[in-house]
Design an enzyme around this catalytic site. Structure first.
Site, short mmCIF file in Angstrom:
data_model
loop_
_atom_site.label_atom_id
_atom_site.label_comp_id
_atom_site.label_asym_id
_atom_site.label_seq_id
_atom_site.Cartn_x
_atom_site.Cartn_y
_atom_site.Cartn_z
N ARG A 1 0.89 -1.18 0.00
CA ARG A 1 0.00 0.00 0.00
C ARG A 1 0.91 1.20 0.00
O ARG A 1 1.77 1.33 0.87
CB ARG A 1 -0.88 -0.03 1.25
CG ARG A 1 -1.70 1.22 1.49
CD ARG A 1 -2.87 1.26 0.51
NE ARG A 1 -3.93 2.14 0.93
CZ ARG A 1 -3.89 3.46 0.86
NH1 ARG A 1 -2.83 4.08 0.42
NH2 ARG A 1 -4.92 4.17 1.25
N GLU B 1 -11.18 4.90 -5.21
CA GLU B 1 -11.50 3.48 -5.25
C GLU B 1 -11.83 3.07 -6.68
O GLU B 1 -12.22 3.90 -7.49
CB GLU B 1 -12.69 3.19 -4.33
CG GLU B 1 -12.42 3.47 -2.87
CD GLU B 1 -11.33 2.60 -2.28
OE1 GLU B 1 -11.26 1.40 -2.63
OE2 GLU B 1 -10.54 3.10 -1.47
N ARG C 1 -0.81 -5.56 4.40
CA ARG C 1 -0.04 -4.97 3.31
C ARG C 1 1.11 -4.16 3.87
O ARG C 1 0.97 -3.49 4.90
CB ARG C 1 -0.92 -4.04 2.46
CG ARG C 1 -2.12 -4.70 1.85
CD ARG C 1 -3.03 -3.70 1.18
NE ARG C 1 -3.57 -2.77 2.18
CZ ARG C 1 -4.48 -1.84 1.94
NH1 ARG C 1 -4.95 -1.68 0.72
NH2 ARG C 1 -4.91 -1.04 2.90
#
Length: 159
Positions: A48, A56, A90
């Site tokens: 990330r 999104e 992540r």
């Protein structure tokens, strides 16, 4: 007395943050405008991008943001600089491309190009905020819209 000092030094070294890492890998997948997968030593690491939040996938400009990041990173060697993981496992990381001609800080490029917001909850760095202001003034990417919806607001309303 020396043995106590040596034991103390060994304890301090072994208790330090061993997760901190910088490594090179190849981007095998771009998930969206702020998430990628990097292959390093036969391991696929979900990454990330730190300090940014991109639209999104189903949000307005989400596909464009992903495409921009894909054009920058797909199948390229990158330097990953990470210190910790998020709650989804992540690695939170700064991503760089280095070559003979230049070094590119990808997280900042996503902001300056108008493909992501500065995630101000986690970063108040003037450099990144100035890049975001540059994108706004020049109506780049998400800033072409008169009232873009921040991803954290979108997630709150649609998750």
């Amino acid at each position: 007395m020396k043995s106590i000092n040596i034991i103390a030094i060994i304890f301090i070294i072994s208790s330090s943050n061993v997760y901190s890492a910088e490594y090179y890998g190849v981007v095998t997948r771009v998930i969206d405008g702020d998430s990628i997968v990097v292959k390093h030593d036969d391991t696929l690491n979900k990454i990330r991008l730190r300090y940014i939040d991109a639209p999104e996938s189903m949000q307005i400009y989400g596909k464009q943001s992903k495409k921009f990041l894909s054009n920058l990173l797909a199948d390229k060697s990158v330097l990953v600089s990470t210190e910790y993981s998020d709650r989804y496992g992540r690695q939170l990381a700064d991503i760089y491309i280095h070559n003979e001609k230049e070094s590119i800080y990808i997280n900042a490029k996503m902001i300056k190009s108008g493909n992501a917001w500065v995630y101000k909850k986690y970063r108040t760095n003037n450099y990144l905020i100035n890049l975001e202001n540059h994108a706004k003034i020049n109506k780049k990417g998400i800033w072409k819209s008169s009232n873009p919806v921040q991803p954290w607001v979108y997630r709150k309303n649609y998750d």
